[in-house]
Design a protein around this motif. Structure first.
Motif, PDB file in Angstrom:
ATOM      1  N   ILE A 152      -7.142   3.515  -7.556  1.00 43.54           N
ATOM      2  CA  ILE A 152      -5.937   4.257  -7.292  1.00 43.54           C
ATOM      3  C   ILE A 152      -6.073   5.084  -5.962  1.00 43.54           C
ATOM      4  O   ILE A 152      -7.314   5.569  -5.799  1.00 43.54           O
ATOM      5  CB  ILE A 152      -5.691   5.030  -8.424  1.00 43.54           C
ATOM      6  N   THR A 153      -5.092   5.191  -5.106  1.00 42.01           N
ATOM      7  CA  THR A 153      -5.319   5.985  -3.952  1.00 42.01           C
ATOM      8  C   THR A 153      -4.768   7.237  -4.114  1.00 42.01           C
ATOM      9  O   THR A 153      -4.167   7.590  -5.253  1.00 42.01           O
ATOM     10  CB  THR A 153      -4.289   5.289  -2.849  1.00 42.01           C
ATOM     11  N   PRO A 154      -4.948   8.207  -3.154  1.00 42.57           N
ATOM     12  CA  PRO A 154      -4.446   9.491  -3.176  1.00 42.57           C
ATOM     13  C   PRO A 154      -2.608   9.683  -3.456  1.00 42.57           C
ATOM     14  O   PRO A 154      -2.095  10.398  -4.238  1.00 42.57           O
ATOM     15  CB  PRO A 154      -4.781  10.175  -2.051  1.00 42.57           C
ATOM     16  N   SER A 155      -2.072   8.613  -3.198  1.00 39.08           N
ATOM     17  CA  SER A 155      -0.605   8.423  -3.182  1.00 39.08           C
ATOM     18  C   SER A 155      -0.175   7.874  -4.666  1.00 39.08           C
ATOM     19  O   SER A 155       1.054   8.024  -4.802  1.00 39.08           O
ATOM     20  CB  SER A 155      -0.153   7.552  -2.106  1.00 39.08           C
ATOM     21  N   GLY A 156      -1.032   7.360  -5.421  1.00 46.25           N
ATOM     22  CA  GLY A 156      -0.916   7.346  -6.806  1.00 46.25           C
ATOM     23  C   GLY A 156      -0.565   5.777  -7.016  1.00 46.25           C
ATOM     24  O   GLY A 156      -0.285   5.333  -8.028  1.00 46.25           O
ATOM     25  N   ILE A 157      -0.960   4.916  -6.156  1.00 43.22           N
ATOM     26  CA  ILE A 157      -0.700   3.403  -6.019  1.00 43.22           C
ATOM     27  C   ILE A 157      -1.824   2.898  -6.539  1.00 43.22           C
ATOM     28  O   ILE A 157      -3.084   2.897  -5.773  1.00 43.22           O
ATOM     29  CB  ILE A 157      -0.157   3.076  -4.827  1.00 43.22           C
ATOM     30  N   THR A 158      -1.923   1.729  -7.478  1.00 40.30           N
ATOM     31  CA  THR A 158      -2.946   1.056  -7.719  1.00 40.30           C
ATOM     32  C   THR A 158      -3.269  -0.350  -6.973  1.00 40.30           C
ATOM     33  O   THR A 158      -2.082  -1.017  -6.835  1.00 40.30           O
ATOM     34  CB  THR A 158      -3.058   0.851  -9.293  1.00 40.30           C
ATOM     35  N   TYR A 159      -4.455  -0.752  -6.337  1.00 42.42           N
ATOM     36  CA  TYR A 159      -4.463  -1.981  -5.871  1.00 42.42           C
ATOM     37  C   TYR A 159      -5.891  -2.613  -6.376  1.00 42.42           C
ATOM     38  O   TYR A 159      -6.714  -2.087  -7.212  1.00 42.42           O
ATOM     39  CB  TYR A 159      -4.750  -1.670  -4.084  1.00 42.42           C
ATOM     40  N   GLU A 160      -6.046  -3.747  -6.063  1.00 37.60           N
ATOM     41  CA  GLU A 160      -7.308  -4.287  -6.276  1.00 37.60           C
ATOM     42  C   GLU A 160      -8.108  -3.970  -5.373  1.00 37.60           C
ATOM     43  O   GLU A 160      -7.840  -4.049  -4.038  1.00 37.60           O
ATOM     44  CB  GLU A 160      -7.025  -5.882  -6.185  1.00 37.60           C
ATOM     45  N   ARG A 161      -9.454  -3.772  -5.638  1.00 38.12           N
ATOM     46  CA  ARG A 161     -10.684  -3.471  -4.622  1.00 38.12           C
ATOM     47  C   ARG A 161     -10.515  -4.034  -3.359  1.00 38.12           C
ATOM     48  O   ARG A 161     -10.464  -3.489  -2.394  1.00 38.12           O
ATOM     49  CB  ARG A 161     -11.600  -2.708  -5.324  1.00 38.12           C
ATOM     50  N   ARG A 162     -10.952  -5.189  -3.645  1.00 37.81           N
ATOM     51  CA  ARG A 162     -11.277  -6.268  -2.618  1.00 37.81           C
ATOM     52  C   ARG A 162     -10.008  -6.410  -1.828  1.00 37.81           C
ATOM     53  O   ARG A 162     -10.261  -6.488  -0.485  1.00 37.81           O
ATOM     54  CB  ARG A 162     -11.914  -7.517  -3.323  1.00 37.81           C
ATOM     55  N   ALA A 163      -8.837  -6.403  -2.310  1.00 36.53           N
ATOM     56  CA  ALA A 163      -7.925  -6.582  -1.404  1.00 36.53           C
ATOM     57  C   ALA A 163      -7.507  -5.557  -0.548  1.00 36.53           C
ATOM     58  O   ALA A 163      -7.238  -5.661   0.654  1.00 36.53           O
ATOM     59  CB  ALA A 163      -6.637  -6.824  -2.243  1.00 36.53           C
ATOM     60  N   LEU A 164      -7.669  -4.282  -1.162  1.00 37.23           N
ATOM     61  CA  LEU A 164      -7.558  -3.012  -0.349  1.00 37.23           C
ATOM     62  C   LEU A 164      -8.368  -2.837   0.699  1.00 37.23           C
ATOM     63  O   LEU A 164      -8.102  -2.497   1.971  1.00 37.23           O
ATOM     64  CB  LEU A 164      -7.309  -1.799  -1.296  1.00 37.23           C
ATOM     65  N   LEU A 165      -9.567  -3.171   0.381  1.00 32.50           N
ATOM     66  CA  LEU A 165     -10.783  -2.712   1.203  1.00 32.50           C
ATOM     67  C   LEU A 165     -10.640  -3.792   2.429  1.00 32.50           C
ATOM     68  O   LEU A 165     -10.814  -3.471   3.702  1.00 32.50           O
ATOM     69  CB  LEU A 165     -12.186  -3.050   0.533  1.00 32.50           C
ATOM     70  N   ASP A 166     -10.108  -5.047   2.137  1.00 33.19           N
ATOM     71  CA  ASP A 166      -9.997  -6.021   3.060  1.00 33.19           C
ATOM     72  C   ASP A 166      -8.893  -5.655   4.169  1.00 33.19           C
ATOM     73  O   ASP A 166      -8.986  -5.779   5.456  1.00 33.19           O
ATOM     74  CB  ASP A 166      -9.702  -7.288   2.622  1.00 33.19           C
ATOM     75  N   HIS A 167      -7.800  -4.939   3.648  1.00 32.68           N
ATOM     76  CA  HIS A 167      -6.617  -4.479   4.225  1.00 32.68           C
ATOM     77  C   HIS A 167      -7.277  -3.300   5.360  1.00 32.68           C
ATOM     78  O   HIS A 167      -6.988  -3.237   6.498  1.00 32.68           O
ATOM     79  CB  HIS A 167      -5.682  -3.980   3.316  1.00 32.68           C
ATOM     80  N   LEU A 168      -7.950  -2.419   4.787  1.00 35.32           N
ATOM     81  CA  LEU A 168      -8.627  -1.056   5.265  1.00 35.32           C
ATOM     82  C   LEU A 168      -9.425  -1.690   6.683  1.00 35.32           C
ATOM     83  O   LEU A 168      -9.421  -1.051   7.663  1.00 35.32           O
ATOM     84  CB  LEU A 168      -9.223  -0.268   4.690  1.00 35.32           C
ATOM     85  N   GLN A 169     -10.110  -2.768   6.448  1.00 36.08           N
ATOM     86  CA  GLN A 169     -10.976  -3.355   7.470  1.00 36.08           C
ATOM     87  C   GLN A 169     -10.235  -4.203   8.779  1.00 36.08           C
ATOM     88  O   GLN A 169     -10.584  -3.923   9.838  1.00 36.08           O
ATOM     89  CB  GLN A 169     -11.972  -4.196   6.920  1.00 36.08           C
ATOM     90  N   LYS A 170      -9.168  -4.917   7.976  1.00 32.87           N
ATOM     91  CA  LYS A 170      -8.365  -5.778   9.008  1.00 32.87           C
ATOM     92  C   LYS A 170      -7.305  -5.329   9.800  1.00 32.87           C
ATOM     93  O   LYS A 170      -7.111  -5.251  10.799  1.00 32.87           O
ATOM     94  CB  LYS A 170      -8.183  -7.109   8.443  1.00 32.87           C
ATOM     95  N   MET A 171      -6.559  -4.516   8.974  1.00 36.30           N
ATOM     96  CA  MET A 171      -5.280  -3.943   9.394  1.00 36.30           C
ATOM     97  C   MET A 171      -5.222  -2.558   9.920  1.00 36.30           C
ATOM     98  O   MET A 171      -4.362  -1.871  10.531  1.00 36.30           O
ATOM     99  CB  MET A 171      -4.137  -3.937   8.472  1.00 36.30           C
ATOM    100  N   GLY A 172      -6.177  -1.726   9.289  1.00 38.90           N
ATOM    101  CA  GLY A 172      -6.138  -0.391   9.800  1.00 38.90           C
ATOM    102  C   GLY A 172      -6.444   0.515   8.438  1.00 38.90           C
ATOM    103  O   GLY A 172      -6.074   0.271   7.376  1.00 38.90           O
ATOM    104  N   LYS A 173      -6.742   1.734   8.566  1.00 41.76           N
ATOM    105  CA  LYS A 173      -7.151   2.595   7.630  1.00 41.76           C
ATOM    106  C   LYS A 173      -5.892   3.575   7.202  1.00 41.76           C
ATOM    107  O   LYS A 173      -5.479   4.520   7.368  1.00 41.76           O
ATOM    108  CB  LYS A 173      -8.228   3.694   7.831  1.00 41.76           C
ATOM    109  N   PHE A 174      -4.987   2.770   6.492  1.00 37.38           N
ATOM    110  CA  PHE A 174      -3.683   3.471   5.907  1.00 37.38           C
ATOM    111  C   PHE A 174      -3.352   2.686   4.610  1.00 37.38           C
ATOM    112  O   PHE A 174      -3.779   1.656   4.586  1.00 37.38           O
ATOM    113  CB  PHE A 174      -2.584   3.272   6.911  1.00 37.38           C
TER     114      PHE A 174
END
Length: 328
Positions: free
Chosen positions: A269-291
């Motif tokens: 879960i992120t500070p905004s209260g939304i839950t994601y799959e860890r691997r998918a979110l980490l992949d997003h942070l790495q490729k798309m940006g830290k948001f």
């Protein structure tokens, strides 16, 4: 069944002692081709694999070429097994030697030897992810779903509990989900047959109770007693309800990642209260940006917190609806 991603379960890193041993054995005739270091061992076992396609040659030539490659591949596995056997003789308490030899047997589908080495490794180190994983697959290959799945679940929990989570956890989850779905298929078929048999028996008993032989038409049954029809409908509803858990349906949205649209296996879960799959979110942070993908608010990996409530909800849902493993 051999996982397509299992090549990542290879010789442990930082195995300097055995790297030196392999380097020495690499220069002996019995150790050819060379298994000089861990990476070379992995290359030898994995990349030599299967015959390469040769264009412009006849079917007979390709057949012989393929057979030659298969022979070399087996020879390299045999050489690796000999090297690990010698290492085990010298240092029988080193777990990695047992699991690496088990991996060689695993690739040869020598399930008896895989089980022997894995059980020895687990005695030496009960937290060995590789040993539990290969032991689980071996037991499943024998047709023991309960025992095999138990070992895969142990491997998955050990991999997921690692700090940071082990890179093998996702691969183990995929393998675990596949076998859990197969187990559900078998149990579901058995339950369906049992329910149908019980339903037929109950309907027959109900009709006999009202002195009917079961051959009357619906209109004739209605003429005899409307209660009989009502009771048959109620019986039908009861059995439909009993079979509900085995009916495929959409997995609830709150149990699925908003990025992958698949059921969670490692929710954060992120500070905004939304839950994601860890691997998918980490992949997003790495490729798309830290948001955050949805809120677009700044987000970094250290802000992610495991969502234990969702994790437990997923576990409960999968326990009740085994078909959902196919959605993983």
């Amino acid at each position: 069944m051999v996982s397509r991603n299992f090549h990542r379960i290879s010789e442990d890193k930082n195995d300097d002692t055995y790297s030196n041993f392999l380097y020495r054995t690499a220069h002996t005739k019995s150790a050819q081709p060379r298994f000089s270091v861990e990476g070379e061992t992995q290359r030898s076992i994995e990349e030599v694999g299967r015959p390469k396609r040769r264009h412009g040659t006849g079917a007979c030539e390709r057949h012989h070429a393929g057979g030659a490659v298969e022979t070399r591949w087996k020879e390299r596995l045999d050489a690796a097994i000999d090297a690990y056997t010698e290492a085990i003789t010298l240092c029988p308490d080193v777990v990695v030697y047992w699991t690496n030899r088990a991996l060689c047997y695993y690739k040869m589908k020598n399930w008896t030897r895989v089980e022997e080495d894995c059980r020895t490794a687990i005695k030496l180190d009960s937290s060995s992810v590789k040993a539990h994983y290969m032991l689980g697959i071996t037991i499943l290959e024998r047709g023991d779903y309960t025992g095999g799945i138990k070992e895969l679940e142990k491997a998955f929990e050990l991999g997921r509990a690692a700090k940071p989570p082990g890179c093998l956890a996702e691969d183990i989850w995929q393998e675990l989900a596949k076998w859990k779905y197969k187990e559900w298929e078998l149990l579901s078929s058995k339950r369906t047959w049992q329910l149908q048999t019980l339903k037929d028996t109950c309907e027959k008993a109900l009709l006999e109770h009202h002195f009917l032989d079961g051959h009357q038409s619906e209109d004739e049954i209605k003429e005899v007693s409307k209660d009989v029809v009502d009771q048959l409908e109620m019986l039908k509803e009861v059995f439909n309800k009993a079979a509900e858990d085995d009916v495929l349906k959409e997995v609830p949205d709150y149990l699925c990642c908003k990025i992958t649209l698949e059921i969670f296996w490692d929710p954060v879960i992120t500070p905004s209260g939304i839950t994601y799959e860890r691997r998918a979110l980490l992949d997003h942070l790495q490729k798309m940006g830290k948001f955050d993908p949805i809120t677009r608010e700044p987000l970094s990996s250290h802000q992610l917190i495991p969502n234990l409530a969702i994790k437990e909800a997923v576990r409960g849902y999968l326990e009740k609806h085994g078909w959902a493993y196919r959605m993983s």
